[in-house]
Design a protein around this motif. Sequence first.
Motif, mmCIF file in Angstrom:
data_model
loop_
_atom_site.group_PDB
_atom_site.id
_atom_site.type_symbol
_atom_site.label_atom_id
_atom_site.label_comp_id
_atom_site.label_asym_id
_atom_site.label_seq_id
_atom_site.Cartn_x
_atom_site.Cartn_y
_atom_site.Cartn_z
ATOM 1 N N THR A 6 -2.847 0.831 1.811
ATOM 2 C CA THR A 6 -2.446 1.700 2.920
ATOM 3 C C THR A 6 -1.324 2.649 2.514
ATOM 4 O O THR A 6 -0.551 3.089 3.361
ATOM 5 N N ILE A 7 -1.251 2.955 1.229
ATOM 6 C CA ILE A 7 -0.130 3.735 0.724
ATOM 7 C C ILE A 7 -0.055 5.123 1.354
ATOM 8 O O ILE A 7 1.023 5.629 1.660
ATOM 9 N N GLN A 8 -1.193 5.767 1.586
ATOM 10 C CA GLN A 8 -1.176 7.113 2.154
ATOM 11 C C GLN A 8 -0.710 7.103 3.606
ATOM 12 O O GLN A 8 0.074 7.963 4.015
ATOM 13 N N GLU A 9 -1.161 6.124 4.387
ATOM 14 C CA GLU A 9 -0.772 6.067 5.792
ATOM 15 C C GLU A 9 0.696 5.699 5.976
ATOM 16 O O GLU A 9 1.354 6.169 6.911
ATOM 17 N N ASN A 10 1.229 4.870 5.076
ATOM 18 C CA ASN A 10 2.560 4.301 5.286
ATOM 19 C C ASN A 10 3.621 4.779 4.302
ATOM 20 O O ASN A 10 4.728 4.240 4.282
ATOM 21 N N PHE A 11 3.304 5.771 3.499
ATOM 22 C CA PHE A 11 4.225 6.162 2.434
ATOM 23 C C PHE A 11 5.614 6.521 2.966
ATOM 24 O O PHE A 11 6.628 6.040 2.454
ATOM 25 N N GLU A 12 5.690 7.351 3.983
ATOM 26 C CA GLU A 12 6.984 7.796 4.499
ATOM 27 C C GLU A 12 7.780 6.637 5.094
ATOM 28 O O GLU A 12 8.999 6.563 4.947
ATOM 29 N N VAL A 72 -4.640 8.794 -5.384
ATOM 30 C CA VAL A 72 -4.870 10.175 -5.802
ATOM 31 C C VAL A 72 -3.736 11.094 -5.362
ATOM 32 O O VAL A 72 -3.480 12.117 -5.992
ATOM 33 N N VAL A 73 -3.022 10.734 -4.294
ATOM 34 C CA VAL A 73 -1.925 11.560 -3.793
ATOM 35 C C VAL A 73 -0.581 11.108 -4.357
ATOM 36 O O VAL A 73 0.219 11.919 -4.830
ATOM 37 N N TYR A 74 -0.313 9.796 -4.327
ATOM 38 C CA TYR A 74 0.997 9.272 -4.687
ATOM 39 C C TYR A 74 1.060 8.642 -6.077
ATOM 40 O O TYR A 74 1.990 7.906 -6.393
ATOM 41 N N ASP A 75 0.062 8.930 -6.911
ATOM 42 C CA ASP A 75 0.047 8.523 -8.310
ATOM 43 C C ASP A 75 -0.045 6.998 -8.441
ATOM 44 O O ASP A 75 -0.775 6.361 -7.699
ATOM 45 N N ARG A 76 0.738 6.387 -9.348
ATOM 46 C CA ARG A 76 0.566 4.966 -9.648
ATOM 47 C C ARG A 76 1.914 4.290 -9.869
ATOM 48 O O ARG A 76 2.926 4.940 -10.117
#
Length: 455
Positions: A175-181, A90-94
């Motif tokens: 875990t895309i939101q936790e590890n995106f950066e 929902v935050v980083y799209d697809r």
Amino acid sequence: MTFNKKAVYVLLLMLALFCSVVLYFSYFQFFKSDEIYQHSGNRRLQSVQRGSIYDRSGVLLAESVQEGDVQTRSYPYGELYAQLIGYSDVVYDRSLLEASFSGYLLGSGAGDGFLETLFGIDPNKGADLHLTVDHDLQKKAYELLQNRTGAVVAMDPNTGEVLCMASCPTFDPATIQENFEVLEASDSKLWLPRATNIDYVPGSVFKIITAAAAVENGLDTMTYDDTGTFLVDGQEIHNYNNRVYGELDLRQAFAKSSNTYFAKLATELGADALRNTAENFGFNRQGSFDYPVFQSVTLAGSPSATQLAAVGYGQGDTLTTPLHIATVVSAIANGGNLMQPYVVSRAELDGKLLYEKKPTVQNRAVSVTAAQTVGALMVECVNSGTASGAAIGDIQVAAKTGTAEVEGKPDHAWFTAYAPAENPQIAIAIVLENSGTAGASCAGIARNLILSYLR
């Protein structure tokens, strides 16, 4: 008169503004509406149950879980499919299949009454995707790649169906939101699937194309005294480890992977003939796949004699991907037909078929005679050449090794194969970054995958 002119100008200005507004809204309605509707930030989509994704046998690979008003994407096998299915957040799209097939996963119009009217099905449900991937083979490929940087692709050479596509290193899409950066800052290119979206120099696996060009242009009878060095425009081309092979014909040069023979062969062929054959195999053309992939390139513009010679043995300006090399060897395996690779076989919603992909011949790469001749060369490469590490007692394997030079770093290792040679059922392409020679590092992976699939 002056008043009339001013009135006309004002009216024209108002008309222009009105037309601009109409064009602006028309643009979004006709060209951007799907993209905006399907964007993960659209709150209306939280009421749409995003479709699940399955392998060819019905193994669940991705699904959406609803917790109150929040819908999250679940990936039961974590990083195993991250470089093929991608992620939906929902935050980083697809990304990857989650992006390119998002319309189907959302019901291809769910929420606007389209499907409900046309098919009489629930518009708040998305379609399920069924892939061509064999889950057991995917697991095997990933296990064989562990702790190494590279990619493995296996295909059915007769249909273009992708049987497995594994890349390392990778990440857990859940875990895309936790590890995106952290992922974004990584030097390991964790976002990009190495099988399709990182370009590699092919090294000696490109000799498959050079050999095919030789057959098509009547140069397959060329002999050459390999002294270990080929001089072109004052520059020396050497064999791997400066080996000297003596008098060679095409069969011997292919099995031993003589760089000097294929450099000489390329100069005899000329840029146009070699380029034409490469383009028949899909080079210099945008590849067709289920999500955007890197375009393989070679012999751009007007190459010098040195550049042409280098391309003959897979160096120079040539860049490609494991997926493309898998399609190249598949064309050799199935009599010269270049099949369009695909991984999504169908999309279904409430028992209704919304999308189906069937095997498609992309192009005739070479004649049947050329395909059979090169296939025989690949068999010889396993039986008495550099690809002997892939030999299987009761299964005849056809293969080619490749070692691609990388400036300032250890060589990349390539390996491509198909089996059984007399009735091909699986075609494989492997690249391992900075891993040295392919005979040692890749052949065992290919052998294991062939055995796993055929037995």
